[in-house]
Enzyme design. Structure first.
Site, PDB file in Angstrom:
ATOM      1  N   SER A 172       0.705  -1.246  -0.297  1.00  4.54           N
ATOM      2  CA  SER A 172      -0.514   0.222  -0.133  1.00  4.54           C
ATOM      3  C   SER A 172       0.391   1.381  -0.103  1.00  4.54           C
ATOM      4  O   SER A 172       2.325   0.872   1.019  1.00  4.54           O
ATOM      5  CB  SER A 172      -0.694   0.108   1.398  1.00  4.54           C
ATOM      6  OG  SER A 172      -1.481   1.497   1.481  1.00  4.54           O
ATOM      7  N   TYR A 230      -2.058  -0.702  10.008  1.00  2.00           N
ATOM      8  CA  TYR A 230      -2.019  -0.898   8.883  1.00  2.00           C
ATOM      9  C   TYR A 230      -0.586  -0.627   8.584  1.00  2.00           C
ATOM     10  O   TYR A 230      -0.008  -2.146   7.733  1.00  2.00           O
ATOM     11  CB  TYR A 230      -3.478  -0.469   8.328  1.00  2.00           C
ATOM     12  CG  TYR A 230      -3.199  -1.221   6.887  1.00  2.00           C
ATOM     13  CD1 TYR A 230      -4.096  -2.299   6.218  1.00  2.00           C
ATOM     14  CD2 TYR A 230      -3.222   0.215   5.183  1.00  2.00           C
ATOM     15  CE1 TYR A 230      -4.486  -2.226   5.014  1.00  2.00           C
ATOM     16  CE2 TYR A 230      -2.999  -0.091   4.284  1.00  2.00           C
ATOM     17  CZ  TYR A 230      -3.664  -1.367   4.008  1.00  2.00           C
ATOM     18  OH  TYR A 230      -3.790  -1.226   2.833  1.00  2.00           O
TER      19      TYR A 230
HETATM   20  P1  NDP Z   1     -10.971  -7.014   0.276  1.00  2.00           P
HETATM   21  O1  NDP Z   1     -11.198  -6.061   1.989  1.00  2.00           O
HETATM   22  O2  NDP Z   1     -12.387  -6.086  -0.384  1.00  2.00           O
HETATM   23  O3  NDP Z   1     -11.049  -8.388   0.023  1.00  2.00           O
HETATM   24  C1  NDP Z   1      -9.798  -8.701   1.052  1.00  2.00           C
HETATM   25  C2  NDP Z   1     -10.057 -10.295   0.186  1.00  2.00           C
HETATM   26  O4  NDP Z   1      -9.115 -10.723   1.399  1.00  2.00           O
HETATM   27  C3  NDP Z   1     -10.831 -11.063   0.851  1.00  2.00           C
HETATM   28  O5  NDP Z   1     -10.879 -12.616  -0.369  1.00  2.00           O
HETATM   29  C4  NDP Z   1     -11.044 -11.755   2.231  1.00  2.00           C
HETATM   30  O6  NDP Z   1     -11.779 -12.843   1.930  1.00  2.00           O
HETATM   31  C5  NDP Z   1      -9.808 -12.018   2.138  1.00  2.00           C
HETATM   32  N1  NDP Z   1      -9.443 -11.887   3.333  1.00  2.00           N
HETATM   33  C6  NDP Z   1      -8.997 -11.098   4.801  1.00  2.00           C
HETATM   34  N2  NDP Z   1      -8.489 -11.251   5.524  1.00  2.00           N
HETATM   35  C7  NDP Z   1      -8.289 -13.110   5.737  1.00  2.00           C
HETATM   36  C8  NDP Z   1      -8.114 -13.665   6.609  1.00  2.00           C
HETATM   37  N3  NDP Z   1      -7.512 -13.746   7.574  1.00  2.00           N
HETATM   38  N4  NDP Z   1      -7.788 -15.504   5.394  1.00  2.00           N
HETATM   39  C9  NDP Z   1      -8.037 -15.544   4.527  1.00  2.00           C
HETATM   40  N5  NDP Z   1      -8.848 -14.979   3.825  1.00  2.00           N
HETATM   41  C10 NDP Z   1      -8.717 -13.326   4.475  1.00  2.00           C
HETATM   42  O7  NDP Z   1      -9.686  -6.364   0.467  1.00  2.00           O
HETATM   43  P2  NDP Z   1      -9.354  -5.591  -1.230  1.00  2.00           P
HETATM   44  O8  NDP Z   1      -9.868  -6.028  -1.846  1.00  2.00           O
HETATM   45  O9  NDP Z   1      -9.151  -3.603  -0.784  1.00  2.00           O
HETATM   46  O10 NDP Z   1      -7.386  -5.590  -0.643  1.00  2.00           O
HETATM   47  C11 NDP Z   1      -6.543  -5.708  -1.313  1.00  2.00           C
HETATM   48  C12 NDP Z   1      -4.910  -6.067  -0.886  1.00  2.00           C
HETATM   49  O11 NDP Z   1      -5.187  -4.437  -1.120  1.00  2.00           O
HETATM   50  C13 NDP Z   1      -5.249  -5.995   0.525  1.00  2.00           C
HETATM   51  O12 NDP Z   1      -3.793  -6.105   0.742  1.00  2.00           O
HETATM   52  C14 NDP Z   1      -5.017  -4.387   0.533  1.00  2.00           C
HETATM   53  O13 NDP Z   1      -4.273  -3.939   1.985  1.00  2.00           O
HETATM   54  C15 NDP Z   1      -4.273  -3.619  -0.027  1.00  2.00           C
HETATM   55  N6  NDP Z   1      -4.245  -2.252  -0.201  1.00  2.00           N
HETATM   56  C16 NDP Z   1      -6.180  -2.570  -0.495  1.00  2.00           C
HETATM   57  C17 NDP Z   1      -6.449  -0.515  -1.360  1.00  2.00           C
HETATM   58  C18 NDP Z   1      -7.746  -0.091  -1.635  1.00  2.00           C
HETATM   59  O14 NDP Z   1      -8.493   1.094  -1.684  1.00  2.00           O
HETATM   60  N7  NDP Z   1      -8.796  -1.249  -1.977  1.00  2.00           N
HETATM   61  C19 NDP Z   1      -5.139   0.720  -1.175  1.00  2.00           C
HETATM   62  C20 NDP Z   1      -4.105  -0.159  -1.476  1.00  2.00           C
HETATM   63  C21 NDP Z   1      -3.988  -1.459  -0.641  1.00  2.00           C
HETATM   64  P3  NDP Z   1     -12.580 -12.868   3.210  1.00  2.00           P
HETATM   65  O15 NDP Z   1     -13.539 -12.028   4.282  1.00  2.00           O
HETATM   66  O16 NDP Z   1     -13.557 -14.143   3.854  1.00  2.00           O
HETATM   67  O17 NDP Z   1     -11.447 -13.864   4.148  1.00  2.00           O
END
Ligand code: NDP
Length: 256
Positions: free
Chosen positions: A145, A158
């Site tokens: 990020s 974070y």
């Molecule tokens: P979302 O919350 O939309 O999706 C997250 C995904 O990760 C889901 O599939 C969720 O499924 C899974 N997940 C979360 N925790 C766990 C866990 N403990 N075990 C297994 N699976 C898990 O997030 P984004 O798509 O927005 O984010 C994706 C990446 O991009 C992250 O690393 C985030 O930090 C990064 N990012 C996002 C930004 C944004 O603005 N959206 C900006 C900068 C970075 P479930 O909850 O069912 O487990």
């Protein structure tokens, strides 16, 4: 041209059920890779797998809570058996965010975010190493990020997980180069996904974000998945150890 194809390659993409991870799965599958993904919610995962099958993509999946060491080990055992001990691509994407002033972060929140966002990534990389090596050409992509590159307000816990990830990117690039494993990070600014829905629904906050961003908008998940795919392709075979921002210019915006 095989430099622009992932045909015959295998990938583990964590957190593929929503947001950026979901689009990364489709991007890599569209380029010919076979994918395994995971998430905590079984019904969402089953829905996605059904959807991908209908689209003709080769994707399998496991329910896995990445904060559990035992579940991470089980996940990698599954990956190893599905892909016959060889893995070309590991995309460490899954993460959570906690948004509050630093003094309000509880001990429990701190250890939860450390476990999901960083410890799991470190451990999955360790577990994947023999599989990546066995593939002959491995690529790890960390979804980091902008918050791990510059200070973004009220996400310090974070942000330190992402800063650690950016450092690990460099260590693995050097340590595992001899195994022909590359390691890179992509660092997005605000991208429209469920993770930030609530933050961006605050009109004043959204306006502030857009005003600081030279391209004057937030990003789309596809604008991240295209870079992730590039970093997995043979076309990027000399790029390793880099953290690349996908940020509409926000990290280079000094004083307008
Ligand atoms: P979302 O919350 O939309 O999706 C997250 C995904 O990760 C889901 O599939 C969720 O499924 C899974 N997940 C979360 N925790 C766990 C866990 N403990 N075990 C297994 N699976 C898990 O997030 P984004 O798509 O927005 O984010 C994706 C990446 O991009 C992250 O690393 C985030 O930090 C990064 N990012 C996002 C930004 C944004 O603005 N959206 C900006 C900068 C970075 P479930 O909850 O069912 O487990």
């Amino acid at each position: 041209d095989s430099r622009w194809s992932l045909k015959g390659m295998t990938a583990l993409v964590t957190g593929g059920t929503r947001g950026i991870g979901n689009v990364i799965v489709e991007e890599l599958a569209g380029l010919g890779a076979t994918i395994h993904t995971c998430s905590r919610k079984e019904t969402e995962l089953i829905e996605c797998l059904k959807d991908w099958k209908a689209k003709g993509f080769g994707v399998s999946g496991s329910v896995c809570d990445l904060s559990s060491r035992a579940q991470r080990e089980k996940l990698m055992e599954t990956v190893s058996s599905v892909f016959n001990g060889k893995l070309n691509i590991l995309v460490n994407n899954a993460a959570i965010v906690i948004q509050k002033p630093t003094v309000e972060v509880t001990a429990e929140e701190f250890s939860t975010i450390m476990a999901i966002n960083f410890e799991s990534v470190y451990h999955l990389s360790q577990l994947a190493h023999p599989l990546l090596k066995a593939s002959g050409a491995g690529s790890i992509v960390f979804v980091s990020s902008v918050a791990g590159v510059v200070a973004v307000k009220h996400v310090s816990a974070y942000s330190v997980t992402k800063g650690a990830m950016n450092q690990l990117t460099k260590n693995l690039a050097c340590e595992w180069a001899e195994d022909n494993i590359r390691s890179n990070a992509v660092a997005p600014w605000f991208i429209k996904t469920p993770m930030v829905d609530q933050m961006l629904s605050n009109k004043t906050f959204l306006e502030e974000v857009i005003n600081r961003t030279p391209l004057r908008r937030v990003g789309d998940p596809k604008e991240v998945s295209s870079l992730v795919a590039f970093l997995c392709l043979p076309a990027s075979s000399y790029i390793t150890g880099q953290t690349i921002c996908v940020d509409g210019g926000v990290t280079v915006n000094g004083f307008e």
